[in-house]
Design an enzyme around this catalytic site. Structure first.
Site, PDB file in Angstrom:
ATOM      1  N   GLU A  41     -14.555 -10.187   1.021  1.00  0.00           N
ATOM      2  CA  GLU A  41     -13.261 -10.468   1.648  1.00  0.00           C
ATOM      3  C   GLU A  41     -13.044  -9.582   2.869  1.00  0.00           C
ATOM      4  O   GLU A  41     -12.550 -10.031   3.910  1.00  0.00           O
ATOM      5  CB  GLU A  41     -12.146 -10.258   0.622  1.00  0.00           C
ATOM      6  CG  GLU A  41     -10.763 -10.715   1.072  1.00  0.00           C
ATOM      7  CD  GLU A  41      -9.965  -9.640   1.775  1.00  0.00           C
ATOM      8  OE1 GLU A  41      -8.962  -9.970   2.428  1.00  0.00           O
ATOM      9  OE2 GLU A  41     -10.359  -8.454   1.680  1.00  0.00           O
ATOM     10  N   HIS A  42     -13.428  -8.314   2.750  1.00  0.00           N
ATOM     11  CA  HIS A  42     -13.268  -7.354   3.851  1.00  0.00           C
ATOM     12  C   HIS A  42     -14.084  -7.779   5.074  1.00  0.00           C
ATOM     13  O   HIS A  42     -13.592  -7.739   6.208  1.00  0.00           O
ATOM     14  CB  HIS A  42     -13.706  -5.967   3.375  1.00  0.00           C
ATOM     15  CG  HIS A  42     -13.536  -4.890   4.407  1.00  0.00           C
ATOM     16  ND1 HIS A  42     -12.317  -4.334   4.700  1.00  0.00           N
ATOM     17  CD2 HIS A  42     -14.442  -4.272   5.206  1.00  0.00           C
ATOM     18  CE1 HIS A  42     -12.470  -3.411   5.638  1.00  0.00           C
ATOM     19  NE2 HIS A  42     -13.749  -3.360   5.965  1.00  0.00           N
ATOM     20  N   LYS A  89      -3.557   3.951  12.720  1.00  0.00           N
ATOM     21  CA  LYS A  89      -2.619   3.551  11.669  1.00  0.00           C
ATOM     22  C   LYS A  89      -1.206   4.019  11.992  1.00  0.00           C
ATOM     23  O   LYS A  89      -0.230   3.291  11.762  1.00  0.00           O
ATOM     24  CB  LYS A  89      -3.077   4.112  10.326  1.00  0.00           C
ATOM     25  CG  LYS A  89      -2.347   3.502   9.137  1.00  0.00           C
ATOM     26  CD  LYS A  89      -3.150   3.623   7.873  1.00  0.00           C
ATOM     27  CE  LYS A  89      -2.569   2.774   6.761  1.00  0.00           C
ATOM     28  NZ  LYS A  89      -3.403   2.787   5.535  1.00  0.00           N
ATOM     29  N   GLU A 102     -19.132   3.882 -13.212  1.00  0.00           N
ATOM     30  CA  GLU A 102     -20.472   3.498 -12.763  1.00  0.00           C
ATOM     31  C   GLU A 102     -20.880   4.321 -11.550  1.00  0.00           C
ATOM     32  O   GLU A 102     -21.958   4.883 -11.501  1.00  0.00           O
ATOM     33  CB  GLU A 102     -20.503   2.004 -12.418  1.00  0.00           C
ATOM     34  CG  GLU A 102     -20.437   1.079 -13.622  1.00  0.00           C
ATOM     35  CD  GLU A 102     -21.709   1.123 -14.453  1.00  0.00           C
ATOM     36  OE1 GLU A 102     -22.778   1.426 -13.898  1.00  0.00           O
ATOM     37  OE2 GLU A 102     -21.624   0.867 -15.668  1.00  0.00           O
ATOM     38  N   LYS A 112     -13.058  16.648 -10.939  1.00  0.00           N
ATOM     39  CA  LYS A 112     -12.371  16.254 -12.175  1.00  0.00           C
ATOM     40  C   LYS A 112     -12.969  14.970 -12.749  1.00  0.00           C
ATOM     41  O   LYS A 112     -13.185  14.863 -13.962  1.00  0.00           O
ATOM     42  CB  LYS A 112     -10.877  16.049 -11.901  1.00  0.00           C
ATOM     43  CG  LYS A 112     -10.098  17.334 -11.741  1.00  0.00           C
ATOM     44  CD  LYS A 112      -8.625  17.044 -11.517  1.00  0.00           C
ATOM     45  CE  LYS A 112      -7.820  18.323 -11.421  1.00  0.00           C
ATOM     46  NZ  LYS A 112      -7.795  19.068 -12.699  1.00  0.00           N
ATOM     47  N   LEU A 113     -13.213  14.003 -11.892  1.00  0.00           N
ATOM     48  CA  LEU A 113     -13.753  12.721 -12.357  1.00  0.00           C
ATOM     49  C   LEU A 113     -15.134  12.885 -12.983  1.00  0.00           C
ATOM     50  O   LEU A 113     -15.441  12.267 -14.004  1.00  0.00           O
ATOM     51  CB  LEU A 113     -13.802  11.723 -11.197  1.00  0.00           C
ATOM     52  CG  LEU A 113     -12.455  11.172 -10.735  1.00  0.00           C
ATOM     53  CD1 LEU A 113     -12.608  10.444  -9.409  1.00  0.00           C
ATOM     54  CD2 LEU A 113     -11.842  10.254 -11.790  1.00  0.00           C
ATOM     55  N   GLU A 151      -5.750   8.869  -2.140  1.00  0.00           N
ATOM     56  CA  GLU A 151      -5.667   7.498  -2.645  1.00  0.00           C
ATOM     57  C   GLU A 151      -6.878   7.217  -3.525  1.00  0.00           C
ATOM     58  O   GLU A 151      -8.017   7.513  -3.150  1.00  0.00           O
ATOM     59  CB  GLU A 151      -5.645   6.482  -1.503  1.00  0.00           C
ATOM     60  CG  GLU A 151      -5.480   5.053  -2.023  1.00  0.00           C
ATOM     61  CD  GLU A 151      -5.746   3.983  -0.980  1.00  0.00           C
ATOM     62  OE1 GLU A 151      -4.880   3.122  -0.784  1.00  0.00           O
ATOM     63  OE2 GLU A 151      -6.837   3.997  -0.383  1.00  0.00           O
ATOM     64  N   ARG A 208     -14.256   9.158   0.991  1.00  0.00           N
ATOM     65  CA  ARG A 208     -14.296   9.384   2.440  1.00  0.00           C
ATOM     66  C   ARG A 208     -12.987   9.990   2.902  1.00  0.00           C
ATOM     67  O   ARG A 208     -11.944   9.847   2.272  1.00  0.00           O
ATOM     68  CB  ARG A 208     -14.595   8.092   3.189  1.00  0.00           C
ATOM     69  CG  ARG A 208     -13.548   6.988   2.992  1.00  0.00           C
ATOM     70  CD  ARG A 208     -12.549   6.945   4.149  1.00  0.00           C
ATOM     71  NE  ARG A 208     -11.474   5.973   3.915  1.00  0.00           N
ATOM     72  CZ  ARG A 208     -10.267   6.295   3.493  1.00  0.00           C
ATOM     73  NH1 ARG A 208      -9.993   7.569   3.213  1.00  0.00           N
ATOM     74  NH2 ARG A 208      -9.318   5.400   3.332  1.00  0.00           N
TER      75      ARG A 208
END
Length: 216
Positions: free
Chosen positions: A168-169, A67, A52, A34-35, A153, A57
């Site tokens: 930051e990650h 999690k 861009e 779709k994108l 997500e 994943r």
């Protein structure tokens, strides 16, 4: 249970996860298709690509299990579908902040996509300066004998926001989630610089658009 134990445990049950993970792969395929179509249509109509590039994943069983353990849930497929919203994930990188909301609007207008959740960290950044638009989408996956609704997500951010988030990650994991105060302060200053850059580039885009419109 440490990470190594989680990995070993999930290796024993990898076969049990395959039918679940393939659903999320198909969900990613649906959104990615779709994108790409929406991006090409937008380029055709407005001579501008809002996207861009894309990164996608599917979380592996070890990551899902880890999690669920953090949430205090048993590592079952049912719990994974109920409590882990980011098993399938897509990151969309844009040039301009306005593109972020154009992409959101285009996805929201799709008849077969349900926008399950929206977290706007652009209008309301996290305390450390993080910015991005987070969506949880539900998309139908059409199998040979049934249709399954799958959550995906989607994170949408500018190139500058993505660069900041990557740094930051790395620091977050280097210091085991406890970034020293002086580095956290520098990150916050860098986030302000990123915001200023995005604002400047948005202003330049508006000027270019006005010039192009005046020559039509």
């Amino acid at each position: 249970m440490n990470k190594e134990e989680v990995v070993e445990m999930t290796k024993l049950h990898i076969g049990e996860w395959k039918d679940l993970l393939i659903l999320y792969k198909f969900g990613l395929d649906e959104i990615n298709t779709k994108l790409k179509i929406l991006n090409e249509e937008f380029k055709y109509m407005y001579n501008h690509n809002p996207i861009e590039h894309l990164k996608s994943r599917v979380k592996d069983p070890a990551g899902i299990t880890e999690k669920l353990k953090r949430k205090g849930c048993d590592p079952t497929k049912n719990n994974a579908r109920e409590y882990v919203q980011d098993i399938a994930g897509i990151r969309i990188i844009c040039s301009f902040v306005s593109d972020i909301y154009k992409i959101y609007d285009m996805l929201d207008q799709q008849d077969d996509i349900h926008v399950f959740e929206v977290k706007d960290y652009i209008e309301n950044p996290k305390p450390n300066g993080y910015k991005s638009l987070h969506l949880i989408l539900e998309v139908p996956v059409f199998l040979s004998n049934r249709t399954e609704m799958v959550k995906v997500e989607v994170q949408i951010r500018t190139v500058a926001m993505d660069f900041w988030a990557g740094i930051e990650h790395k620091l977050y994991y280097k210091y085991e989630k406890s970034v020293p105060d002086h580095l956290a302060g520098e990150l916050l200053k860098a986030a302000e610089t990123v915001h200023a850059l995005d604002e400047k580039m948005s202003g330049l885009k508006k000027e270019v658009d006005l010039l192009e419109a005046s020559h039509v």
